[in-house]
Design an enzyme around this catalytic site. Structure first.
Site, PDB file in Angstrom:
ATOM      1  N   GLU A 128       0.828  -1.206   0.000  1.00  0.00           N
ATOM      2  CA  GLU A 128       0.000   0.000   0.000  1.00  0.00           C
ATOM      3  C   GLU A 128       0.868   1.265   0.000  1.00  0.00           C
ATOM      4  OE1 GLU A 128      -2.802  -0.284  -1.068  1.00  0.00           O
ATOM      5  OE2 GLU A 128      -4.303  -0.319   0.540  1.00  0.00           O
ATOM      6  N   THR A 180      -5.358   7.738  -5.630  1.00  0.00           N
ATOM      7  CA  THR A 180      -5.373   7.830  -4.171  1.00  0.00           C
ATOM      8  C   THR A 180      -4.448   8.942  -3.686  1.00  0.00           C
ATOM      9  OG1 THR A 180      -5.838   5.475  -3.975  1.00  0.00           O
ATOM     10  CG2 THR A 180      -4.977   6.570  -2.025  1.00  0.00           C
TER      11      THR A 180
END
Length: 308
Positions: A128, A180
Site C-alpha cells: 500500500e 489515491t
C-alpha cells in the site's frame, strides 16, 4: 505446499466516516492469484489482465510484499506469481490492497503458516505504501480478516474484527480516474473542533450500530463532515447517485475509499438491485461508462481455491 491459488476480495474503505480506520470486504469484484515457490531467488510476476501494471518486483505492489518477506526470513528461494485482476486499479475498491494482502497471505501459506494476521497486515502495508505513499491498512485488514474491521492502530498494528451485519452492498465504479495520492493531497490539514466532535459521534455510532445490528443507527451514522465534502467534487454525479440511492431505500453510503467508486448499504436484495439500476442509469445518462456490483458483505476475506 509448493503452490496455492487464491481468490482475493475487493474492499470498501472508510465506510463514509471512518477515514483510514474502517474497512469492509465484499464478494464482487475479486482478484485471482497463483503463487508458487521457485528454485531461483528471483521473484517473477506475470499479469494475465489488461491493466498494464509493472511486472518488475520492486515496482509491483505484490512484488514489494514478497521482497520484504524474502528479506525478513532470509529465504534462499524466490516466488513465481501470476495475477489475474478484476478489481481495476484506481477504482477505490481496494485493488492495490488485494494484490498486497494476497501476496502476504499466499507466501505465508507456502512458508507453513508462520505469520499471524497482524504480521500479514504488516507486510501487506509495504504494498500500500508503494501504491499510495501511505502505510494504511483499512483495505488490507478486511481482506485478511474478512467482514468489517477497525484499524485501531497501524503502528503498532491493532486490528479489531467487528460484527458482520446481514446487509447488501451495491457499488458503482464510474470509469473516471481518481488517484489515491491525489485524493489525499486535497484533504484539509486542519479541521474545526465542531467537525471533529460530529465525526467522532458518527464513527462511534456506526461501530455501535454494526455491533448491535441496529440498522437505523447504522444509517444515521453513515455521515462524513470532513472527507466526503472535499473528495466528492472529484466524482461526477456523486450527489445525484447518493441522493437517489437513499430515496430508493438505501440505509446510506458514500465514497468507497478514495473514489471514484460509490457504495450503498441496503437491508434487502431487491432494494440493492434497484439501486444498482439507478446508479447505472445516472452514469449512462451522463455518458460515463460504469460497472455496478451487488453482493453481501464477505465474512471470510481471502479464499483458498487450490493448494498443492
Amino acid at each position: 505446499m509448493k503452490k496455492v491459488k487464491l481468490k482475493i476480495p475487493a474492499s470498501v474503505a472508510n465506510l463514509v466516516c471512518g477515514f483510514d480506520i474502517l474497512g469492509m470486504a465484499v464478494h464482487e469484484p475479486y482478484d485471482e492469484m497463483t503463487l508458487s515457490i521457485s528454485a531461483s531467488p528471483e521473484i517473477i510476476i506475470k499479469h494475465e489482465d489488461s491493466f498494464g501494471l509493472p511486472e518488475e518486483a520492486s515496482k509491483n505492489v505484490a512484488g514489494v510484499v514478497l521482497q520484504k518477506i524474502q528479506e525478513y526470513f532470509q529465504l534462499s528461494h524466490g516466488f513465481e506469481l501470476v495475477i489475474r485482476k478484476h478489481i481495476k486499479p484506481g477504482s477505490g475498491l481496494g485493488s492495490s490492497a488485494a494484490s498486497a494482502a494476497g501476496a502476504a497471505f499466499g507466501a505465508n501459506l507456502l512458508l507453513g503458516n508462520i505469520l499471524s494476521k497482524e504480521e500479514l497486515v504488516h507486510f501487506a502495508m509495504f504494498g500500500e505504501e508503494l501504491a499510495s505513499g501511505v502505510r494504511h491498512a483499512d483495505n488490507i485488514a478486511p481482506c485478511i480478516y474478512g467482514g468489517i474491521t477497525l484499524v485501531k492502530s497501524s503502528s503498532p498494528i491493532d486490528i479489531i474484527p467487528l460484527n458482520t451485519p446481514d446487509l447488501f452492498v451495491t457499488a458503482v465504479h464510474p470509469q473516471v480516474e481518481v488517484k489515491t495520492s491525489d485524493s489525499r493531497q486535497i484533504l484539509k490539514k486542519n479541521i474545526s473542533l465542531k467537525s471533529a466532535v460530529e465525526q467522532w459521534g458518527n464513527i462511534a455510532g456506526l461501530i455501535a450500530g454494526i455491533q448491535k445490528n441496529d440498522l437505523s443507527l447504522i444509517g444515521r451514522s453513515l455521515n462524513d463532515v470532513i472527507i466526503e465534502p472535499v473528495r466528492s467534487i472529484l466524482i461526477p454525479q456523486f450527489e445525484e447517485v447518493k441522493t437517489g440511492s437513499i430515496e430508493a431505500g438505501a440505509l446510506g453510503g458514500g465514497i468507497s475509499g478514495s473514489g471514484p467508486s460509490i457504495f450503498m448499504l441496503s437491508e434487502k436484495n431487491k432494494v440493492a438491485e434497484n439501486i444498482a439500476k439507478l446508479m447505472k442509469s445516472v452514469y449512462d445518462q451522463a455518458g460515463i461508462e460504469s460497472f455496478v456490483y451487488v453482493s453481501k458483505i464477505n465474512p471470510t476475506g481471502i479464499e483458498i481455491i487450490e493448494q498443492h
